[in-house]
Write a protein that holds these residues in place. Structure first.
Motif, PDB file in Angstrom:
ATOM      1  N   PHE A 262       0.880  -1.138   0.107  1.00  0.00           N
ATOM      2  CA  PHE A 262      -0.117  -0.242  -0.097  1.00  0.00           C
ATOM      3  C   PHE A 262       1.028   1.185   0.002  1.00  0.00           C
ATOM      4  CE2 PHE A 262      -2.207  -3.426   2.305  1.00  0.00           C
ATOM      5  CZ  PHE A 262      -3.179  -3.402   1.621  1.00  0.00           C
ATOM      6  N   ALA A 263       1.801   1.422  -0.913  1.00  0.00           N
ATOM      7  CA  ALA A 263       3.126   2.272  -0.864  1.00  0.00           C
ATOM      8  C   ALA A 263       2.343   3.771  -1.215  1.00  0.00           C
ATOM      9  CB  ALA A 263       3.805   1.900  -1.838  1.00  0.00           C
ATOM     10  N   GLY A 264       1.461   4.051  -1.582  1.00  0.00           N
ATOM     11  CA  GLY A 264       0.981   5.203  -1.994  1.00  0.00           C
ATOM     12  C   GLY A 264       2.026   6.080  -2.590  1.00  0.00           C
ATOM     13  N   VAL A 265       2.509   7.051  -2.267  1.00  0.00           N
ATOM     14  CA  VAL A 265       3.282   7.996  -3.063  1.00  0.00           C
ATOM     15  C   VAL A 265       4.877   7.564  -2.499  1.00  0.00           C
ATOM     16  CG1 VAL A 265       1.734  10.112  -3.260  1.00  0.00           C
ATOM     17  CG2 VAL A 265       3.374   9.929  -1.115  1.00  0.00           C
ATOM     18  N   GLY A 266       5.060   6.565  -1.790  1.00  0.00           N
ATOM     19  CA  GLY A 266       6.265   5.975  -1.584  1.00  0.00           C
ATOM     20  C   GLY A 266       6.958   6.495  -0.311  1.00  0.00           C
ATOM     21  N   SER A 267       6.485   7.385   0.410  1.00  0.00           N
ATOM     22  CA  SER A 267       7.197   7.970   1.579  1.00  0.00           C
ATOM     23  C   SER A 267       8.191   7.324   2.491  1.00  0.00           C
ATOM     24  CB  SER A 267       6.285   8.775   2.633  1.00  0.00           C
ATOM     25  OG  SER A 267       5.230   9.746   1.895  1.00  0.00           O
ATOM     26  N   PHE A 268       7.550   6.090   2.829  1.00  0.00           N
ATOM     27  CA  PHE A 268       8.290   5.110   3.703  1.00  0.00           C
ATOM     28  C   PHE A 268       9.601   4.433   3.029  1.00  0.00           C
ATOM     29  CE2 PHE A 268       9.328   0.891   5.512  1.00  0.00           C
ATOM     30  CZ  PHE A 268       9.794   1.345   6.516  1.00  0.00           C
ATOM     31  N   GLY A 269       9.173   3.961   1.750  1.00  0.00           N
ATOM     32  CA  GLY A 269      10.207   3.451   0.879  1.00  0.00           C
ATOM     33  C   GLY A 269      11.325   4.295   0.585  1.00  0.00           C
TER      34      GLY A 269
ATOM     35  N   THR B  92      -4.691   4.077  -8.845  1.00  0.00           N
ATOM     36  CA  THR B  92      -4.154   4.837 -10.135  1.00  0.00           C
ATOM     37  C   THR B  92      -3.880   6.420  -9.824  1.00  0.00           C
ATOM     38  OG1 THR B  92      -6.335   5.076 -10.882  1.00  0.00           O
ATOM     39  CG2 THR B  92      -5.034   3.098 -11.842  1.00  0.00           C
ATOM     40  N   ALA B  93      -4.604   6.596  -8.859  1.00  0.00           N
ATOM     41  CA  ALA B  93      -4.216   8.202  -8.612  1.00  0.00           C
ATOM     42  C   ALA B  93      -3.014   8.651  -7.882  1.00  0.00           C
ATOM     43  CB  ALA B  93      -5.366   8.718  -7.740  1.00  0.00           C
ATOM     44  N   VAL B  94      -2.310   7.521  -7.530  1.00  0.00           N
ATOM     45  CA  VAL B  94      -0.989   8.048  -6.754  1.00  0.00           C
ATOM     46  C   VAL B  94       0.308   7.337  -7.468  1.00  0.00           C
ATOM     47  CG1 VAL B  94      -2.299   8.312  -4.451  1.00  0.00           C
ATOM     48  CG2 VAL B  94      -1.138   6.119  -5.135  1.00  0.00           C
ATOM     49  N   LEU B  95      -0.327   6.496  -8.412  1.00  0.00           N
ATOM     50  CA  LEU B  95       0.966   5.740  -9.201  1.00  0.00           C
ATOM     51  C   LEU B  95       1.573   6.843  -9.837  1.00  0.00           C
ATOM     52  CD1 LEU B  95      -0.661   2.647 -10.100  1.00  0.00           C
ATOM     53  CD2 LEU B  95       1.359   2.811  -8.837  1.00  0.00           C
ATOM     54  N   PRO B  96       1.253   7.887 -10.409  1.00  0.00           N
ATOM     55  CA  PRO B  96       2.230   8.773 -11.355  1.00  0.00           C
ATOM     56  C   PRO B  96       2.824   9.558 -10.227  1.00  0.00           C
ATOM     57  CG  PRO B  96      -0.138   9.009 -12.007  1.00  0.00           C
ATOM     58  CD  PRO B  96      -0.072   8.093 -10.988  1.00  0.00           C
ATOM     59  N   ILE B  97       2.520   9.917  -8.993  1.00  0.00           N
ATOM     60  CA  ILE B  97       3.133  10.611  -7.930  1.00  0.00           C
ATOM     61  C   ILE B  97       4.209   9.700  -7.334  1.00  0.00           C
ATOM     62  CG2 ILE B  97       3.278  11.914  -5.679  1.00  0.00           C
ATOM     63  CD1 ILE B  97       0.007  12.185  -6.459  1.00  0.00           C
ATOM     64  N   LEU B  98       4.042   8.421  -7.329  1.00  0.00           N
ATOM     65  CA  LEU B  98       4.967   7.448  -6.900  1.00  0.00           C
ATOM     66  C   LEU B  98       6.178   7.577  -7.765  1.00  0.00           C
ATOM     67  CD1 LEU B  98       6.220   5.223  -5.016  1.00  0.00           C
ATOM     68  CD2 LEU B  98       4.688   3.665  -6.324  1.00  0.00           C
ATOM     69  N   LYS B  99       5.885   7.484  -9.137  1.00  0.00           N
ATOM     70  CA  LYS B  99       7.026   7.253 -10.144  1.00  0.00           C
ATOM     71  C   LYS B  99       7.490   8.712 -10.202  1.00  0.00           C
ATOM     72  CE  LYS B  99       4.293   3.720 -12.635  1.00  0.00           C
ATOM     73  NZ  LYS B  99       3.449   3.615 -13.858  1.00  0.00           N
ATOM     74  N   LYS B 100       6.843   9.527 -10.039  1.00  0.00           N
ATOM     75  CA  LYS B 100       7.878  11.011 -10.166  1.00  0.00           C
ATOM     76  C   LYS B 100       8.573  11.122  -8.965  1.00  0.00           C
ATOM     77  CE  LYS B 100       6.826  15.846 -10.362  1.00  0.00           C
ATOM     78  NZ  LYS B 100       5.877  16.941 -10.476  1.00  0.00           N
TER      79      LYS B 100
ATOM     80  N   GLN C 254      15.967   5.048  -9.600  1.00  0.00           N
ATOM     81  CA  GLN C 254      15.053   3.953 -10.240  1.00  0.00           C
ATOM     82  C   GLN C 254      15.549   2.665 -10.409  1.00  0.00           C
ATOM     83  OE1 GLN C 254      15.886   6.967 -11.630  1.00  0.00           O
ATOM     84  NE2 GLN C 254      14.502   7.945 -13.078  1.00  0.00           N
ATOM     85  N   ASN C 255      17.011   2.577 -10.071  1.00  0.00           N
ATOM     86  CA  ASN C 255      17.575   1.335 -10.390  1.00  0.00           C
ATOM     87  C   ASN C 255      17.493   0.612  -8.808  1.00  0.00           C
ATOM     88  OD1 ASN C 255      19.250   3.314  -8.932  1.00  0.00           O
ATOM     89  ND2 ASN C 255      21.085   2.048  -9.393  1.00  0.00           N
ATOM     90  N   LYS C 256      16.964   1.134  -7.935  1.00  0.00           N
ATOM     91  CA  LYS C 256      17.065   0.615  -6.597  1.00  0.00           C
ATOM     92  C   LYS C 256      15.446   0.258  -6.376  1.00  0.00           C
ATOM     93  CE  LYS C 256      21.068   2.147  -4.392  1.00  0.00           C
ATOM     94  NZ  LYS C 256      21.354   2.354  -2.854  1.00  0.00           N
ATOM     95  N   CYS C 257      14.629   0.576  -7.088  1.00  0.00           N
ATOM     96  CA  CYS C 257      13.252   0.599  -6.952  1.00  0.00           C
ATOM     97  C   CYS C 257      12.473  -0.478  -7.971  1.00  0.00           C
ATOM     98  CB  CYS C 257      12.487   1.894  -7.024  1.00  0.00           C
ATOM     99  SG  CYS C 257      13.145   3.135  -6.021  1.00  0.00           S
ATOM    100  N   LYS C 258      11.377  -1.145  -7.349  1.00  0.00           N
ATOM    101  CA  LYS C 258      10.500  -1.716  -8.144  1.00  0.00           C
ATOM    102  C   LYS C 258       9.308  -1.628  -7.711  1.00  0.00           C
ATOM    103  CE  LYS C 258       9.627  -7.012  -8.927  1.00  0.00           C
ATOM    104  NZ  LYS C 258       9.843  -8.117  -8.426  1.00  0.00           N
TER     105      LYS C 258
END
Length: 94
Positions: free
Chosen positions: A15-22, A40-48, A56-60
């Motif tokens: 449930f990563a959301g915008v990825g704050s913890f990771g 889908t509303a938060v996936l573009p923010i997570l990627k950004k 990017q090389n340390k994330c999946k």
């Protein structure tokens, strides 16, 4: 108090959301973070956010619903820390 060392760890952020913890884990020396998110509303923010810190090389990113049986079975990695932060309205975890 949580005393797990973060450096050189493999993290699973459910449930990563915008990825704050990771992303915080990466900033503290984690080797790899796997993010699972399907909103889908938060996936573009997570990627950004990942792109902005150029890790990017340390994330999946797995863009799937965690409650579907095949989502977890697709993950073949071992994790040092698994962080679970579901939406407050989610009642399937109780």
């Amino acid at each position: 108090m949580f005393r797990k060392k973060i450096d050189n760890t493999n993290i699973l952020d459910l449930f990563a959301g915008v990825g704050s913890f990771g992303l915080e884990c990466l900033s503290r020396g984690s080797d790899m973070v796997t993010f699972i998110e399907n909103y889908t509303a938060v996936l573009p923010i997570l990627k950004k956010n990942i792109k902005n810190i150029d890790l990017q090389n340390k994330c999946k990113i797995i863009e799937k619903n965690i409650f579907l049986e095949n989502t977890i079975s697709e993950i073949n990695d071992r994790f040092d820390i698994i962080f679970i932060d579901p939406p407050y309205k989610e009642n399937r975890l109780m």
